[in-house]
Design a protein around this motif. Structure first.
Motif, PDB file in Angstrom:
ATOM      1  N   SER A  51      14.915  -8.254  13.852  1.00  0.00           N
ATOM      2  CA  SER A  51      14.839  -7.153  12.883  1.00  0.00           C
ATOM      3  C   SER A  51      16.000  -7.197  11.903  1.00  0.00           C
ATOM      4  CB  SER A  51      14.777  -5.803  13.594  1.00  0.00           C
ATOM      5  OG  SER A  51      15.951  -5.573  14.348  1.00  0.00           O
ATOM      6  N   ALA A  94      15.309  -9.979   9.413  1.00  0.00           N
ATOM      7  CA  ALA A  94      14.274  -9.582   8.459  1.00  0.00           C
ATOM      8  C   ALA A  94      14.795  -8.538   7.481  1.00  0.00           C
ATOM      9  CB  ALA A  94      13.054  -9.048   9.203  1.00  0.00           C
ATOM     10  N   ASN A  95      15.634  -7.618   7.959  1.00  0.00           N
ATOM     11  CA  ASN A  95      16.231  -6.619   7.062  1.00  0.00           C
ATOM     12  C   ASN A  95      17.160  -7.262   6.038  1.00  0.00           C
ATOM     13  OD1 ASN A  95      15.277  -3.924   7.725  1.00  0.00           O
ATOM     14  ND2 ASN A  95      16.218  -4.216   9.721  1.00  0.00           N
ATOM     15  N   GLU A 139      14.556  -9.283   3.570  1.00  0.00           N
ATOM     16  CA  GLU A 139      13.492  -8.571   2.849  1.00  0.00           C
ATOM     17  C   GLU A 139      13.830  -8.240   1.391  1.00  0.00           C
ATOM     18  OE1 GLU A 139      11.126  -5.229   1.382  1.00  0.00           O
ATOM     19  OE2 GLU A 139      13.241  -5.113   1.957  1.00  0.00           O
ATOM     20  N   TYR A 167       8.613 -14.542  13.875  1.00  0.00           N
ATOM     21  CA  TYR A 167       8.478 -13.112  13.570  1.00  0.00           C
ATOM     22  C   TYR A 167       8.890 -12.846  12.118  1.00  0.00           C
ATOM     23  CZ  TYR A 167       8.808 -12.379  18.715  1.00  0.00           C
ATOM     24  OH  TYR A 167       8.634 -12.396  20.074  1.00  0.00           O
ATOM     25  N   ILE A 168       9.997 -13.446  11.708  1.00  0.00           N
ATOM     26  CA  ILE A 168      10.500 -13.232  10.350  1.00  0.00           C
ATOM     27  C   ILE A 168       9.487 -13.708   9.327  1.00  0.00           C
ATOM     28  CG2 ILE A 168      12.360 -13.837   8.746  1.00  0.00           C
ATOM     29  CD1 ILE A 168      14.098 -14.311  11.327  1.00  0.00           C
ATOM     30  N   HIS A 169       8.879 -14.852   9.589  1.00  0.00           N
ATOM     31  CA  HIS A 169       7.833 -15.399   8.723  1.00  0.00           C
ATOM     32  C   HIS A 169       6.723 -14.377   8.510  1.00  0.00           C
ATOM     33  CE1 HIS A 169       3.990 -17.576   8.155  1.00  0.00           C
ATOM     34  NE2 HIS A 169       4.706 -18.419   7.427  1.00  0.00           N
ATOM     35  N   LEU A 191       6.845 -10.970   9.158  1.00  0.00           N
ATOM     36  CA  LEU A 191       7.324  -9.709   8.594  1.00  0.00           C
ATOM     37  C   LEU A 191       7.558  -9.787   7.089  1.00  0.00           C
ATOM     38  CD1 LEU A 191       9.815  -8.755  11.441  1.00  0.00           C
ATOM     39  CD2 LEU A 191       7.834  -7.391  10.727  1.00  0.00           C
ATOM     40  N   LEU A 192       7.873 -10.978   6.581  1.00  0.00           N
ATOM     41  CA  LEU A 192       8.145 -11.141   5.152  1.00  0.00           C
ATOM     42  C   LEU A 192       6.935 -11.634   4.366  1.00  0.00           C
ATOM     43  CD1 LEU A 192      11.720 -12.706   5.322  1.00  0.00           C
ATOM     44  CD2 LEU A 192      11.087 -10.302   5.083  1.00  0.00           C
ATOM     45  N   ILE A 235      13.046  -2.413   8.570  1.00  0.00           N
ATOM     46  CA  ILE A 235      12.319  -3.123   9.627  1.00  0.00           C
ATOM     47  C   ILE A 235      12.973  -2.817  10.961  1.00  0.00           C
ATOM     48  CG2 ILE A 235      11.664  -5.402  10.505  1.00  0.00           C
ATOM     49  CD1 ILE A 235      11.671  -6.309   7.515  1.00  0.00           C
ATOM     50  N   TYR A 243       7.281  -5.047  15.988  1.00  0.00           N
ATOM     51  CA  TYR A 243       8.130  -4.567  14.905  1.00  0.00           C
ATOM     52  C   TYR A 243       7.314  -3.781  13.885  1.00  0.00           C
ATOM     53  CZ  TYR A 243      11.339  -7.957  16.908  1.00  0.00           C
ATOM     54  OH  TYR A 243      12.127  -8.647  17.783  1.00  0.00           O
ATOM     55  N   LYS A 259       7.458  -2.492   9.770  1.00  0.00           N
ATOM     56  CA  LYS A 259       8.065  -2.547   8.449  1.00  0.00           C
ATOM     57  C   LYS A 259       7.661  -1.292   7.702  1.00  0.00           C
ATOM     58  CE  LYS A 259       8.383  -5.406   4.274  1.00  0.00           C
ATOM     59  NZ  LYS A 259       7.941  -6.671   3.629  1.00  0.00           N
TER      60      LYS A 259
END
Length: 388
Positions: free
Chosen positions: A53, A56-57, A60, A91-93, A95-96, A373, A385, A387
């Motif tokens: 998280s 990703a934060n 983003e 996960y980052i892939h 979430l973005l 996130i 997660y 967003k």
């Protein structure tokens, strides 16, 4: 064609502990923390924030829809991942919203992992100049309550978009890496907290910097006078200075004064956040760019990356023409200004909280978490997660 950091942003959780509060609770002179190691605050994660998280934060705000369509790799450097198999980058892939035909991997070598990711990204962009790579460093530094390393904890993430013709930092081709198999800092898979040989770790760090700098100097015939500033991996804000001072004896007084003054600008964010492992070097770069208003395009910055165990690298970059308009100074300073201080009771209670490890379900209350996130639920050994 030039290659380097086109965008950069950092994230820290909204909670922190003042180190004067910690010192007083532990019966220690606050000067041991605020002056001895040069730390003022340390970021603390609620259960709603973890390495994914935070990463990703950090990423983003700098990954536009256009960027997401051009990113071919997502590289997460971390030493506090929570899965031995699945990369946090997957996960980052998601979430973005990054295009599906991208590699997503996680790199581990203590605090060096993100540097390895940046140099891997540079090699990729050299062959694919119209594409981009997202590199994120994200970590939670934990040593345990009432341990010698308690004051050097922290948490945060730094995200960097690597591209051709970058707006912030052009990475030079020449660098020097170094490896030795040592036990200055490590964390066995059965331990939640790292193990540290503090005195040896400091000695190893200082030696690795001197050795990589002198080898770089031998290969390139460079001198300290060629650098406007040198940024360091910072487990605490005084560590880089310990390594820099012996080498500074090689330089004239003007160079010494400049490098020391700029070093002070590079440690401001570390003082306020603490140790963020893989991201600490790049948090220092953010601090330098945001706080030193005399920097100009073309200035050369040295970067020393150190990962215990141990791998180090000295590499360099030149500030790009548009770096002043590309950095996110106001956003960074607003993030730090709008955090919430914890009491000792709140800090210790939060430190002891853990996510389930038996597959049971836990719904997390995220109403106090101000980030975009968040981790919201754990069920069947899976993290979920949200967003906002």
């Amino acid at each position: 064609m030039t290659i380097g950091i086109d965008k950069i942003n950092f994230f820290a959780p909204h909670l922190y502990l003042d180190l004067v509060t910690l010192a007083e609770a532990r019966g220690i002179d606050p000067n041991k923390y605020t002056k001895g190691i040069g730390q003022e605050k340390m970021a603390i994660t609620p259960l709603t924030q973890d390495t994914v998280s935070m990463a990703a934060n950090a990423a983003e705000p700098i990954v536009s829809k256009e960027d997401a369509a051009l990113i071919d790799m997502v590289i997460l450097g971390t030493e506090s991942g929570f899965d031995y198999s699945k990369a946090g980058a997957t996960y980052i892939h998601q979430l973005l919203g990054i295009q599906p035909f991208a590699r997503s991997i996680e790199i581990k070598q203590a605090c060096y992992g993100a540097t390895a990711g940046i140099l891997m990204a540079k090699d990729y962009i050299e062959k694919h100049p119209d594409r981009k790579v997202l590199v994120v460093a994200s970590d939670i530094a934990r040593y345990g309550l009432e341990t010698p390393g308690e004051a050097t904890q922290g948490a945060g993430a730094v995200a960097m978009l690597i591209s051709s013709n970058p707006d912030i930092l052009i990475i030079d081709d020449e660098s020097v890496a170094m490896t030795e198999n040592i036990f200055d800092f490590w964390r066995p898979i059965y331990s939640d907290n790292a193990l540290v040989d503090g005195k040896f770790s400091n000695e190893a760090y200082i030696k690795f910097f001197a050795d990589t700098w002198h080898e770089y100097q031998r290969r390139t015939h460079a001198s300290l006078a060629d650098f406007e500033a040198i940024c360091f991996h910072l487990p605490y804000s005084k560590m880089g200075k310990k390594a820099l001072l012996p080498v500074l004896e090689e330089a004239d007084e003007t160079t010494q004064a400049r490098l020391l003054a700029n070093y002070e600008e590079s440690i401001r964010y570390t003082k306020a956040i603490g140790n963020i492992y893989t991201g600490s070097l790049y948090l220092g770069l953010c601090s330098l760019l945001d706080n030193q208003d005399k920097l100009a395009a073309g200035h050369r910055i040295g970067l020393f990356s150190y990962g215990s165990g141990a791998v180090a690298e000295f590499f360099t970059g030149r500030l790009a023409e548009n770096f002043k308009t590309a950095i996110r100074t106001n956003e960074h300073q607003d993030l730090l200004a709008n955090r919430t201080a914890l009491s000792m009771t709140e800090y210790e209670e939060l430190f002891k909280q853990k996510l389930p490890v038996d597959g049971s379900t836990l719904e997390l209350d995220s109403k106090d978490d101000t980030s975009t996130i968040q981790l919201t639920k754990v069920t069947d050994h899976q993290r979920h997660y949200l967003k906002k």
